[in-house]
Design a protein around this motif. Sequence first.
Motif, PDB file in Angstrom:
ATOM      1  N   LEU A   1       0.848  -1.183   0.000  1.00 21.63           N
ATOM      2  CA  LEU A   1       0.000   0.000   0.000  1.00 21.63           C
ATOM      3  C   LEU A   1       0.888   1.239   0.000  1.00 21.63           C
ATOM      4  CD1 LEU A   1      -2.856   1.296   0.358  1.00 21.63           C
ATOM      5  CD2 LEU A   1      -2.392   1.264   2.820  1.00 21.63           C
ATOM      6  N   ARG A   2       0.650   2.155  -0.906  1.00 18.15           N
ATOM      7  CA  ARG A   2       1.367   3.434  -0.892  1.00 18.15           C
ATOM      8  C   ARG A   2       0.649   4.392   0.062  1.00 18.15           C
ATOM      9  NH1 ARG A   2       1.138   5.672  -6.521  1.00 18.15           N
ATOM     10  NH2 ARG A   2      -0.677   4.306  -6.728  1.00 18.15           N
ATOM     11  N   ILE A   3       1.384   4.885   1.031  1.00 15.49           N
ATOM     12  CA  ILE A   3       0.842   5.846   1.992  1.00 15.49           C
ATOM     13  C   ILE A   3       1.523   7.186   1.722  1.00 15.49           C
ATOM     14  CG2 ILE A   3       0.590   6.426   4.438  1.00 15.49           C
ATOM     15  CD1 ILE A   3       0.651   3.461   5.073  1.00 15.49           C
ATOM     16  N   GLY A   4       0.798   8.090   1.076  1.00 19.31           N
ATOM     17  CA  GLY A   4       1.340   9.395   0.708  1.00 19.31           C
ATOM     18  C   GLY A   4       0.949  10.439   1.746  1.00 19.31           C
ATOM     19  N   ILE A   5       1.944  11.019   2.393  1.00 25.01           N
ATOM     20  CA  ILE A   5       1.712  11.974   3.476  1.00 25.01           C
ATOM     21  C   ILE A   5       2.213  13.353   3.050  1.00 25.01           C
ATOM     22  CG2 ILE A   5       2.129  12.471   5.916  1.00 25.01           C
ATOM     23  CD1 ILE A   5       2.906   9.518   6.261  1.00 25.01           C
ATOM     24  N   HIS A   6       1.411  14.381   3.320  1.00 24.76           N
ATOM     25  CA  HIS A   6       1.839  15.757   3.076  1.00 24.76           C
ATOM     26  C   HIS A   6       2.178  16.435   4.408  1.00 24.76           C
ATOM     27  CE1 HIS A   6      -0.064  14.815  -0.768  1.00 24.76           C
ATOM     28  NE2 HIS A   6       0.647  15.809  -1.273  1.00 24.76           N
ATOM     29  N   PRO A   7       3.067  17.399   4.385  1.00 27.58           N
ATOM     30  CA  PRO A   7       3.584  17.954   5.648  1.00 27.58           C
ATOM     31  C   PRO A   7       2.523  18.455   6.611  1.00 27.58           C
ATOM     32  CG  PRO A   7       4.957  18.662   3.826  1.00 27.58           C
ATOM     33  CD  PRO A   7       3.770  17.954   3.227  1.00 27.58           C
ATOM     34  N   GLN A   8       1.427  19.001   6.083  1.00 31.86           N
ATOM     35  CA  GLN A   8       0.402  19.569   6.963  1.00 31.86           C
ATOM     36  C   GLN A   8      -0.686  18.576   7.349  1.00 31.86           C
ATOM     37  OE1 GLN A   8       0.799  20.013   3.785  1.00 31.86           O
ATOM     38  NE2 GLN A   8      -1.083  20.576   2.704  1.00 31.86           N
ATOM     39  N   ASP A   9      -0.578  17.319   6.916  1.00 30.31           N
ATOM     40  CA  ASP A   9      -1.668  16.363   7.150  1.00 30.31           C
ATOM     41  C   ASP A   9      -1.958  16.133   8.628  1.00 30.31           C
ATOM     42  OD1 ASP A   9      -2.026  16.078   4.457  1.00 30.31           O
ATOM     43  OD2 ASP A   9      -1.121  14.084   4.308  1.00 30.31           O
ATOM     44  N   GLY A  10      -0.946  16.249   9.464  1.00 29.93           N
ATOM     45  CA  GLY A  10      -1.157  16.069  10.897  1.00 29.93           C
ATOM     46  C   GLY A  10      -1.994  17.164  11.530  1.00 29.93           C
ATOM     47  N   GLU A  11      -2.294  18.232  10.761  1.00 36.20           N
ATOM     48  CA  GLU A  11      -3.089  19.347  11.276  1.00 36.20           C
ATOM     49  C   GLU A  11      -4.436  19.469  10.571  1.00 36.20           C
ATOM     50  OE1 GLU A  11      -0.535  22.747  10.719  1.00 36.20           O
ATOM     51  OE2 GLU A  11       1.211  21.520  11.183  1.00 36.20           O
ATOM     52  N   LEU A  12      -4.710  18.562   9.618  1.00 38.94           N
ATOM     53  CA  LEU A  12      -5.927  18.664   8.821  1.00 38.94           C
ATOM     54  C   LEU A  12      -6.997  17.695   9.328  1.00 38.94           C
ATOM     55  CD1 LEU A  12      -4.369  19.091   5.251  1.00 38.94           C
ATOM     56  CD2 LEU A  12      -5.195  20.860   6.820  1.00 38.94           C
ATOM     57  N   LEU A  13      -8.070  17.558   8.567  1.00 40.70           N
ATOM     58  CA  LEU A  13      -9.263  16.862   9.033  1.00 40.70           C
ATOM     59  C   LEU A  13      -9.100  15.353   9.171  1.00 40.70           C
ATOM     60  CD1 LEU A  13     -11.928  18.857   6.971  1.00 40.70           C
ATOM     61  CD2 LEU A  13     -11.355  19.115   9.384  1.00 40.70           C
ATOM     62  N   LEU A  14      -8.109  14.791   8.495  1.00 35.80           N
ATOM     63  CA  LEU A  14      -7.884  13.347   8.578  1.00 35.80           C
ATOM     64  C   LEU A  14      -6.636  13.004   9.387  1.00 35.80           C
ATOM     65  CD1 LEU A  14      -8.841  12.071   4.989  1.00 35.80           C
ATOM     66  CD2 LEU A  14     -10.244  12.214   7.055  1.00 35.80           C
ATOM     67  N   ALA A  15      -6.271  13.871  10.305  1.00 33.26           N
ATOM     68  CA  ALA A  15      -5.073  13.627  11.124  1.00 33.26           C
ATOM     69  C   ALA A  15      -5.192  12.325  11.900  1.00 33.26           C
ATOM     70  CB  ALA A  15      -4.844  14.801  12.075  1.00 33.26           C
ATOM     71  N   ASP A  16      -6.369  12.046  12.467  1.00 32.78           N
ATOM     72  CA  ASP A  16      -6.543  10.806  13.232  1.00 32.78           C
ATOM     73  C   ASP A  16      -6.468   9.591  12.320  1.00 32.78           C
ATOM     74  OD1 ASP A  16      -6.787  12.251  15.554  1.00 32.78           O
ATOM     75  OD2 ASP A  16      -8.983  12.164  15.597  1.00 32.78           O
ATOM     76  N   ASP A  17      -7.001   9.712  11.106  1.00 30.60           N
ATOM     77  CA  ASP A  17      -6.923   8.611  10.143  1.00 30.60           C
ATOM     78  C   ASP A  17      -5.467   8.324   9.786  1.00 30.60           C
ATOM     79  OD1 ASP A  17      -9.540  10.011   9.940  1.00 30.60           O
ATOM     80  OD2 ASP A  17      -9.993   8.446   8.482  1.00 30.60           O
ATOM     81  N   LEU A  18      -4.700   9.390   9.587  1.00 31.86           N
ATOM     82  CA  LEU A  18      -3.276   9.231   9.281  1.00 31.86           C
ATOM     83  C   LEU A  18      -2.577   8.458  10.387  1.00 31.86           C
ATOM     84  CD1 LEU A  18      -0.555   9.816   7.909  1.00 31.86           C
ATOM     85  CD2 LEU A  18      -0.602  12.083   8.986  1.00 31.86           C
ATOM     86  N   MET A  19      -2.806   8.848  11.629  1.00 30.30           N
ATOM     87  CA  MET A  19      -2.148   8.151  12.735  1.00 30.30           C
ATOM     88  C   MET A  19      -2.621   6.711  12.833  1.00 30.30           C
ATOM     89  SD  MET A  19       0.015  10.270  13.707  1.00 30.30           S
ATOM     90  CE  MET A  19       0.659   9.195  14.995  1.00 30.30           C
ATOM     91  N   GLY A  20      -3.864   6.456  12.453  1.00 29.44           N
ATOM     92  CA  GLY A  20      -4.345   5.084  12.438  1.00 29.44           C
ATOM     93  C   GLY A  20      -3.588   4.222  11.456  1.00 29.44           C
ATOM     94  N   PHE A  21      -3.273   4.766  10.284  1.00 29.67           N
ATOM     95  CA  PHE A  21      -2.487   4.015   9.312  1.00 29.67           C
ATOM     96  C   PHE A  21      -1.055   3.825   9.796  1.00 29.67           C
ATOM     97  CE2 PHE A  21      -5.954   4.703   6.381  1.00 29.67           C
ATOM     98  CZ  PHE A  21      -5.841   3.654   5.479  1.00 29.67           C
ATOM     99  N   ILE A  22      -0.485   4.866  10.408  1.00 30.84           N
ATOM    100  CA  ILE A  22       0.885   4.765  10.902  1.00 30.84           C
ATOM    101  C   ILE A  22       0.993   3.669  11.975  1.00 30.84           C
ATOM    102  CG2 ILE A  22       2.645   5.977  12.260  1.00 30.84           C
ATOM    103  CD1 ILE A  22       1.880   8.537  10.788  1.00 30.84           C
ATOM    104  N   ARG A  23      -0.041   3.533  12.776  1.00 33.31           N
ATOM    105  CA  ARG A  23      -0.024   2.558  13.872  1.00 33.31           C
ATOM    106  C   ARG A  23      -0.685   1.236  13.495  1.00 33.31           C
ATOM    107  NH1 ARG A  23      -2.404   7.306  17.653  1.00 33.31           N
ATOM    108  NH2 ARG A  23      -0.439   8.388  18.127  1.00 33.31           N
ATOM    109  N   GLY A  24      -1.144   1.125  12.255  1.00 32.17           N
ATOM    110  CA  GLY A  24      -2.058   0.047  11.897  1.00 32.17           C
ATOM    111  C   GLY A  24      -1.455  -1.237  11.398  1.00 32.17           C
ATOM    112  N   GLY A  25      -0.203  -1.513  11.698  1.00 31.95           N
ATOM    113  CA  GLY A  25       0.351  -2.813  11.376  1.00 31.95           C
ATOM    114  C   GLY A  25       1.012  -2.927  10.016  1.00 31.95           C
ATOM    115  N   TRP A  26       1.160  -1.820   9.302  1.00 26.63           N
ATOM    116  CA  TRP A  26       1.867  -1.837   8.029  1.00 26.63           C
ATOM    117  C   TRP A  26       3.373  -1.805   8.271  1.00 26.63           C
ATOM    118  CZ3 TRP A  26      -1.291  -2.582   3.929  1.00 26.63           C
ATOM    119  CH2 TRP A  26      -2.637  -2.248   4.094  1.00 26.63           C
TER     120      TRP A  26
END
Length: 232
Positions: free
Chosen positions: A196-221
């Motif tokens: 799976l390609r996980i494309g992250i932009h620098p401001q994503d941790g401050e936007l509306l899907l920040a929790d989703d991003l952290m879920g992928f980071i912690r999600g066993g990939w």
Amino acid sequence: MKALISIHDVMPETLERVRWLIEQLQDNGHDAITLLVVPGRDWQAEDIRQLADWSAQGIELAAHGWHHKAAHVKGLWHRLHAALISRDVAEHLALDAEGIETLMHGSAAWFEQQGLPAPSSYVPPAWALGALPKARWPMLPYRRIEVTRGLLDTRSGQLDPLPLVGFEADTRLRATFLRAWNSIQAGKARRQGRPLRIGIHPQDGELLLADDLMGFIRGGWTSRRMDGQDAS
């Protein structure tokens, strides 16, 4: 499951956010990371030293356009792409084949000029390669190009289709679309046993899907660099 984790839009003005994202990734066991570096910005010596330090840690440096901003909107496709997806960043779509090739060569040359490792991966801004014929790909100084559908091998011309998730949601409409898209793409990766390609932009941790991003980071990939190497 394997994941190709990349941080986009690495520029002098985004380095603090990039540093925070790298820390979050490494804290969750992801050392194999690809940074998409935009060469044509106002880089200072200390910024280059930071890129060199990350490279020495085993983080891949890839080329990502030149200015990361289109000089103008060219044609109906570019206008639609800008309105729906890329806004003003798809700089390849404003260029003809000669202009795209010149930009890509110049982007690679910048790394050598700064004493950084030559990039084997190239990602056009907004994943939009533009009007570059396949016959020109083998002459490029890259082994692979990432586009929306997956990774292009510049020597064979073959596409390796890989699912892609993203989190750059600065409106509720984008957040709704991306959350549904990401669910479909992650499910496809799991069913097909594909990275799976996980494309992250620098401001994503401050936007509306920040929790989703952290879920992928912690999600066993398990992370892998775009060039297929593990971190050193």
